[in-house]
Design an enzyme around this catalytic site. Structure first.
Site, PDB file in Angstrom:
ATOM      1  N   HIS A  76     -24.873 -34.149 -40.192  1.00 44.52           N
ATOM      2  CA  HIS A  76     -25.778 -35.008 -39.056  1.00 44.52           C
ATOM      3  C   HIS A  76     -25.806 -34.455 -37.753  1.00 44.52           C
ATOM      4  CE1 HIS A  76     -27.129 -38.595 -36.875  1.00 44.52           C
ATOM      5  NE2 HIS A  76     -26.221 -38.536 -36.351  1.00 44.52           N
ATOM      6  N   ASP A 105     -50.310 -17.476 -21.673  1.00 48.71           N
ATOM      7  CA  ASP A 105     -49.388 -17.439 -23.012  1.00 48.71           C
ATOM      8  C   ASP A 105     -48.137 -17.324 -22.539  1.00 48.71           C
ATOM      9  OD1 ASP A 105     -48.132 -17.553 -25.594  1.00 48.71           O
ATOM     10  OD2 ASP A 105     -50.248 -17.008 -26.416  1.00 48.71           O
ATOM     11  N   TRP A 141     -19.045 -31.546 -36.344  1.00 45.41           N
ATOM     12  CA  TRP A 141     -20.266 -30.520 -35.842  1.00 45.41           C
ATOM     13  C   TRP A 141     -19.221 -29.570 -34.973  1.00 45.41           C
ATOM     14  CZ3 TRP A 141     -22.360 -29.074 -30.996  1.00 45.41           C
ATOM     15  CH2 TRP A 141     -21.820 -30.127 -29.899  1.00 45.41           C
ATOM     16  N   SER A 168     -32.057 -17.268 -32.458  1.00 39.36           N
ATOM     17  CA  SER A 168     -33.380 -18.001 -32.127  1.00 39.36           C
ATOM     18  C   SER A 168     -33.532 -18.426 -30.629  1.00 39.36           C
ATOM     19  CB  SER A 168     -33.703 -19.066 -33.113  1.00 39.36           C
ATOM     20  OG  SER A 168     -34.794 -20.101 -32.588  1.00 39.36           O
ATOM     21  N   SER A 169     -32.551 -19.048 -30.399  1.00 43.54           N
ATOM     22  CA  SER A 169     -32.282 -19.620 -28.849  1.00 43.54           C
ATOM     23  C   SER A 169     -32.114 -18.615 -28.002  1.00 43.54           C
ATOM     24  CB  SER A 169     -31.023 -20.869 -28.955  1.00 43.54           C
ATOM     25  OG  SER A 169     -30.946 -21.629 -29.567  1.00 43.54           O
ATOM     26  N   HIS A 252     -19.878 -27.924 -23.682  1.00 46.96           N
ATOM     27  CA  HIS A 252     -20.437 -28.618 -22.449  1.00 46.96           C
ATOM     28  C   HIS A 252     -21.700 -28.309 -21.856  1.00 46.96           C
ATOM     29  CE1 HIS A 252     -19.952 -32.142 -20.064  1.00 46.96           C
ATOM     30  NE2 HIS A 252     -20.671 -31.507 -19.237  1.00 46.96           N
ATOM     31  N   GLU A 254     -23.940 -26.998 -23.409  1.00 49.16           N
ATOM     32  CA  GLU A 254     -24.964 -27.326 -24.641  1.00 49.16           C
ATOM     33  C   GLU A 254     -25.434 -28.982 -24.423  1.00 49.16           C
ATOM     34  OE1 GLU A 254     -26.418 -25.923 -27.298  1.00 49.16           O
ATOM     35  OE2 GLU A 254     -27.299 -27.729 -27.867  1.00 49.16           O
ATOM     36  N   TYR A 256     -25.921 -30.229 -21.490  1.00 52.78           N
ATOM     37  CA  TYR A 256     -26.894 -30.274 -20.555  1.00 52.78           C
ATOM     38  C   TYR A 256     -28.136 -29.495 -21.069  1.00 52.78           C
ATOM     39  CZ  TYR A 256     -23.543 -32.630 -17.719  1.00 52.78           C
ATOM     40  OH  TYR A 256     -22.671 -33.158 -17.277  1.00 52.78           O
ATOM     41  N   SER A 267     -39.469 -36.465 -15.069  1.00 54.45           N
ATOM     42  CA  SER A 267     -39.806 -36.237 -13.961  1.00 54.45           C
ATOM     43  C   SER A 267     -41.336 -36.096 -13.764  1.00 54.45           C
ATOM     44  CB  SER A 267     -39.135 -34.911 -13.344  1.00 54.45           C
ATOM     45  OG  SER A 267     -37.645 -35.255 -13.265  1.00 54.45           O
ATOM     46  N   HIS A 301     -12.544 -31.246 -20.361  1.00 55.33           N
ATOM     47  CA  HIS A 301     -12.474 -32.657 -20.522  1.00 55.33           C
ATOM     48  C   HIS A 301     -12.732 -33.074 -21.784  1.00 55.33           C
ATOM     49  CE1 HIS A 301     -16.980 -33.225 -18.937  1.00 55.33           C
ATOM     50  NE2 HIS A 301     -16.763 -33.255 -20.339  1.00 55.33           N
ATOM     51  N   HIS A 302     -13.123 -32.221 -22.620  1.00 57.38           N
ATOM     52  CA  HIS A 302     -13.134 -32.809 -24.237  1.00 57.38           C
ATOM     53  C   HIS A 302     -12.085 -32.593 -24.885  1.00 57.38           C
ATOM     54  CE1 HIS A 302     -17.700 -32.809 -24.060  1.00 57.38           C
ATOM     55  NE2 HIS A 302     -17.398 -31.847 -23.135  1.00 57.38           N
ATOM     56  N   THR A 327     -26.092 -36.228 -10.577  1.00 52.62           N
ATOM     57  CA  THR A 327     -26.624 -37.157 -11.547  1.00 52.62           C
ATOM     58  C   THR A 327     -27.156 -38.494 -10.932  1.00 52.62           C
ATOM     59  OG1 THR A 327     -24.913 -36.415 -13.153  1.00 52.62           O
ATOM     60  CG2 THR A 327     -26.634 -38.161 -14.076  1.00 52.62           C
ATOM     61  N   LYS A 330     -30.343 -37.946  -8.991  1.00 56.39           N
ATOM     62  CA  LYS A 330     -31.484 -37.990  -9.920  1.00 56.39           C
ATOM     63  C   LYS A 330     -32.066 -39.360 -10.063  1.00 56.39           C
ATOM     64  CE  LYS A 330     -32.420 -34.565 -12.819  1.00 56.39           C
ATOM     65  NZ  LYS A 330     -32.718 -33.161 -12.414  1.00 56.39           N
ATOM     66  N   ARG A 449     -13.091 -42.140 -34.647  1.00 61.22           N
ATOM     67  CA  ARG A 449     -14.738 -41.820 -35.152  1.00 61.22           C
ATOM     68  C   ARG A 449     -13.884 -40.868 -36.327  1.00 61.22           C
ATOM     69  NH1 ARG A 449     -16.214 -36.701 -31.175  1.00 61.22           N
ATOM     70  NH2 ARG A 449     -17.951 -36.679 -32.682  1.00 61.22           N
TER      71      ARG A 449
END
Lengths: 525, 367, 157
Positions: A76, A105, A141, A168-169, A252, A254, A256, A267, A301-302, A327, A330, A449
């Site tokens: 998931h 293009d 994950w 791909s990315s 991290h 990722e 963002y 925006s 921090h994770h 943040t 924004k 979790r």
């Protein structure tokens, strides 16, 4: 999202049928492919979420066994992050970046085709992994070592899938950066670019910086599994915590990579329906860039609970708290854009306001989690699950919905049904909160979790959450119906369906956008 | 659905009952965490209400349908500087108390006692290393019967949060917990005591707590560790120092009694009886009580090549585990336990090896 | 597209360039910045023992380099058609390749058809049974306009 192309000259020749889509190098076709692919994956990942929530409906094991439960949480996560959200925003990038910056293009159309067609095989690998001996990867994950070493062949398939998705990315990012930098129309200087284009420039850069880190991490997992290396094996002189440092150095930014294009869409939408220019354009650009820079400095921090020196905990806490400043800027800018505007509330605006409201809640629970002692208490509990679903679903997904409703008329030349769109918004909004708000309470009370069964005091909130999840899932099937209805039999869209939208695709191109747009660049005054 | 009613009826009283908040704190650190969380939460709620009252005011008053004309301003340097600087100071206000708590949490020096918690898939092992009770050592398994999990029996009060041997500690003493793991990552978490520390194979980490009141504090493994991650709870029983001394005496005498003469020769019946118990406590989670396992991840023992082949190879596999699979090393078990469980596996279900393993043989195979 | 109808010596001259919004210096700067950050990240991890990130970062930087190289090679691309006296000159620069064709004005023929197969029109000059295509950087509409102008200019000799 299916493009109905205007046949300007009546001389258009494409390979027909499936081959047209396999061979296409047109940015609009490829954008469409990305969007449909991501929606398919969204449904697949959604079914997995519902399997998880069915098992958690009541205490006790009823639906699946614990091992399969872990496979579901893992897939998931992987499918939603890499298969649904990221491709959705790449789809928007493909459609919109050339049209918004006045380019004909993407810079490398053939590479664009490859970066899309790498995705379906990767997705297939992930799904096939469910059926190989030992089942799919079941390590979450985050794929933490050394649990990954114990898993079966499904883990290897996952590693290959991650490699393909990464390729791909990277190709997509190189394409996007080159397009934005080199193919802007004359006069479209950097500080005139629509914010959506800006956010994608920053996102593509983040991808380029961190994708090799992920590729390295999964490669080391692979060699630890099969080739006797000991990167993450303490017995051989390695360190399991090193994997976490590497993973979150990727992970991290990722976060963002997912959030920043969402900021871009919002925006565009909020000023359009406020009939007022975006407040603080310059500070938006700087705020987004600082968020991107800070995202490289906060990965640990994770992982406060792995045990790190007190100085490290303090550094990561201060750096993380600092992200609240840009943040906040924004959010204030978006609210100031609405202030004294002339607001209307069509579906895209509703989703943008929903985004603003719920994303801010996710931001505040992020601030709560940035306080190291509180994070240690809440780490790996449902509070974290609630927090990142507020950021990813209410953040990224809501903004993707806003984007689809906003640009659908431009893409297809047809309007969606406004009443149904509003229904979709309210159902999504309500069921989202029913599903995830109560998970804050579960986490505060200490429910970990990734567990398939739980103690009795968590029972009622889990039941509420499961009911919400099914409602949320069904609302998204309804979304599919709305989009198909619009494409098949929607009313013809006026040339400018949104009077406040003022970017190039609205002001200088007909509706629907022609198959080839801006073959010679427009001149921006 | 009772929860929905509770959700909206949440009065001040229910906050204290931890239904919508952190568990009631029972240690100085947990209290600090609780207060920090409340502080940050209150500040966030105030800012949230402030910001969004502007938004909702605009939604009501500045809408086109009431005829509001859009202003065209799009920047204001003063305002932008203010709303960049003010949050910065609010953050400093939060960071200051948080820093103090972090420093206190990390201070594991001068403990009154030290307990090592070793994580296994899927149970905890505890060794009292220092202080009163030194030398006590035991395993702590989930005590909830399978029938409750599968739903054939009603679930008990402490469903999934109960163990056979809780960690007993005296109140008011600084207890240092060392964590490590035998196989994969785990985490030792007891929310009411404000403790969560990952257990990492090959490394030792530490944390500490001081229970303020006698009571039973329950937690769970907090880091995904495979199939039965949800089934390895932690129970800490904090008791008055006198009761603790009593417990230590009992635990020591029990431990003394269970030490067996390493050269004792067991009969098949003795080994089978002990083996069945050891198997149920250590092996049955994967290989199942029926010996059928859950192939392919957890192979069947019933008729397996190992359980019907040479016994030395069988003992060695159990002693050192099998690389790159979920089969961990069980060298932490005693020679007698290992001898019994191997004998049990070789002579149960359809297996009829007919031989028996003596503790001395296991001892010889240990390296 | 720059178009001069009345040059001093030429009767008609048209230069079509591709649009490029980033200077060569800008490209260098961007590439060096990305390279420096990626190298710092992967070197840091290599020092921490995770060297397999380095080759991936290296491969990615190579891909980015090639992409930028391709852009740089084609930054100066242009096509120019000049009609003067009795000559029609077609010059085209594509990367490092410069091709120049000269035609006799009396025999040159302007071809405009839809036979390209990709939905675009094709503009070419035909001379002695040989065709040279022109107008890569033009839109269909512009190709049609140019074809018309050319036919007039050539005929007016």
């Amino acid at each position: 999202m299916e493009a109905v192309h205007a046949h300007e000259h009546g001389h258009e020749h494409h390979p027909s049928g499936i081959m047209r889509w396999v061979t296409t190098t047109n940015h609009k076709d490829i954008g469409t492919l990305y969007l449909w692919f991501s929606f398919t994956m969204f449904m697949v990942g959604g079914v997995m979420a519902l399997i998880i929530r069915s098992e958690l409906f009541q205490p006790g094991l009823q639906v699946v066994n614990p091992d399969f439960f872990n496979q579901m949480t893992t897939l998931h996560g992987l499918i939603m992050v890499f298969g649904a959200i990221m491709p959705a925003f790449v789809g928007f990038a493909n459609w919109q970046i050339p049209m918004m910056s006045g380019a004909p293009d993407m810079a490398f159309p053939r590479m664009n085709n490859w970066s899309f067609w790498l995705l379906p095989p990767a997705a297939l690998l992930l799904i096939i992994s469910l059926f190989v001996p030992g089942g799919a990867a079941a390590a979450g994950w985050t794929l933490y070592a050394p649990l990954t070493v114990q898993l079966g062949m499904g883990m290897d398939l996952t590693i290959f899938a991650v490699h393909i998705l990464g390729m791909s990315s990277i190709m997509g990012s190189i394409n996007i950066i080159t397009t934005i930098l080199n193919l802007r129309a004359p006069g479209m200087n950097m500080m005139k670019m629509p914010l959506f284009v800006w956010t994608w420039l920053i996102t593509a850069y983040l991808l380029i910086a961190v994708m090799p880190v992920l590729a390295g991490a999964v490669t080391m997992t692979l060699t630890d599994r099969h080739f006797g290396t000991h990167f993450f094996n303490a017995a051989g002189g390695g360190d399991p915590v090193l994997f976490q440092h590497i993973f979150w150095f990727f992970g991290h930014p990722e976060v963002y990579i997912i959030a920043i294009p969402a900021f871009g869409v919002v925006s565009q939408v909020i000023p359009a329906f406020s009939r007022k220019p975006l407040f603080g354009y310059t500070s938006m650009v700087y705020a987004t860039s600082s968020i991107a820079i800070l995202s490289f400095l906060v990965w640990a921090h994770h992982m406060y609970t792995v045990g790190m020196p007190v100085q490290a905990q303090l550094f990561y806490m201060y750096a993380t708290m600092l992200i609240a400043v840009p943040t906040g800027v924004k959010v204030f800018n978006w609210v100031a854009t609405m202030w004294k505007g002339s607001l209307t509330f069509e579906t895209p605006m509703l989703f943008a306001i929903g985004f603003l409201f719920l994303f801010t809640m996710g931001g505040f629970s992020g601030l709560v989690l940035s306080i190291t002692p509180v994070d240690i208490q809440l780490h790996d509990t449902y509070y974290v699950v609630a927090h990142f679903h507020y950021v990813m679903v209410a953040g990224a997904l809501f903004s993707a919905f806003a984007g689809v409703y906003f640009w659908l008329p431009k893409w297809t030349g047809r309007m969606y049904d406004e009443t149904l769109g509003k229904w979709h918004f309210w159902l999504t909004m309500i069921f989202f909160n029913v599903t995830f708000f109560v998970q804050h309470f579960l986490g505060l009370a200490g429910m970990p979790r990734r567990i398939p069964d739980y103690a009795l005091q968590f029972a009622d909130f889990n039941m509420i959450s499961s009911i919400g999840a099914f409602g949320f899932g069904l609302s998204q099937v309804f979304f599919l119906y709305i989009v198909l209805k619009a494409i098949r039999s929607g009313e013809k869209s006026p040339e400018r369906p949104w009077e406040g939208a003022d970017t190039l695709e609205w002001t200088m191109l007909p509706t629907p956008a022609p198959y080839h747009s801006f073959e010679t660049p427009p001149v921006i005054k | 659905m009772a929860g929905i009613g509770m959700l909206f009826g949440a009065a001040g009283a229910s906050w204290a009952q931890s239904r919508y908040n952190l568990q009631p704190p029972q240690s100085p650190i947990a209290t600090q965490i609780y207060d920090l969380h409340m502080l940050v939460l209150v500040i966030c709620v105030i800012i949230f209400v402030g910001v969004f009252s502007f938004m909702f005011y605009a939604i009501v008053k500045h809408r086109k349908s009431v005829g509001h004309k859009a202003a065209q301003f799009h920047e204001n340097t003063t305002v932008e500087i203010i709303w960049t600087v003010i949050p910065f100071f609010i953050l400093i206000g939060m960071a200051y108390p948080a820093t103090k708590t972090i420093i206190a949490m990390k201070d594991t020096s001068t403990p009154d006692m030290t307990i090592k918690a070793t994580a296994y898939q899927w149970k905890w092992g505890y060794d009292y290393l220092n202080g009163e009770g030194e030398g006590i050592s035991f395993f702590s398994n989930l005590a909830t019967p399978k029938a409750q999990i599968e739903g054939s029996r009603p679930k008990g009060q402490s469903y999934l949060l109960e163990v056979d041997n809780p960690v007993v500690v005296p109140v008011g003493r600084k207890v240092r917990i060392l964590t490590t793991a035998n196989d994969v990552l785990h985490a030792w978490m007891v929310p009411a005591l404000g403790v969560k520390q990952d257990a990492i194979p090959g490394f030792i980490r530490d944390t500490w707590f001081k229970a303020e009141k006698p009571g039973t504090y329950r937690g769970q493994c907090a880091e995904l560790c495979g199939k039965d991650h949800g089934f390895m709870p932690i129970v800490v029983e904090a008791v008055e120092p006198e009761k603790y001394a009593q417990w230590v005496a009992e635990a020591k005498s029990k431990q003394g009694a269970s030490v067996v003469d390493p050269n004792k020769q067991f009969t098949l019946a003795e080994l089978m009886a002990l083996g069945e118990k050891v198997f149920a406590g250590n092996c049955a989670v994967c290989h199942l009580a029926s010996g059928k396992g859950m192939p392919p991840a957890f192979p069947a023992l019933n008729g397996s090549k190992v359980a019907t082949g040479p016994k030395d190879a069988h003992v060695k596999l159990v002693l050192s585990g099998k690389a790159n699979t979920a089969m961990a090393s069980f060298k932490q078990l005693s020679d007698a336990d290992l001898a019994a469980v191997v004998t049990y596996e070789r002579n149960s279900w359809g297996n009829k090896a007919g031989d028996l393993v003596q503790p001395a043989e296991v001892k010889a195979l240990r390296k | 597209m720059e178009c001069t109808g009345r040059g001093l010596s030429a009767d008609f001259s048209l230069t079509a360039k591709r649009n490029d919004s980033l200077s060569a210096a800008g490209r260098h700067l961007v590439f060096c910045f990305i390279l420096a950050v990626s190298f710092a990240i992967s070197l840091g991890f290599a020092l921490a023992g995770a060297w397999p990130i380095l080759p991936f970062a290296g491969a990615e930087m190579l891909a980015l380099y090639l992409a930028f190289q391709y852009v740089a090679r084609h930054a100066g691309d242009y096509e120019r058609i000049t009609v003067e006296d009795e000559r029609v000159v077609l010059e085209s620069v594509d990367g490092a390749r410069t091709v120049r064709h000269e035609f006799n004005r009396r025999w040159a023929q302007v071809v405009l058809d839809w036979a390209r197969g990709d939905g675009h029109c094709r503009l070419a000059l035909r001379y002695c049974g040989r065709e040279v295509e022109f107008g890569r950087h033009l839109t269909d509409a512009e190709r049609e306009a140019v074809a018309q102008r050319l036919r007039q200019t050539i005929r007016n000799y």
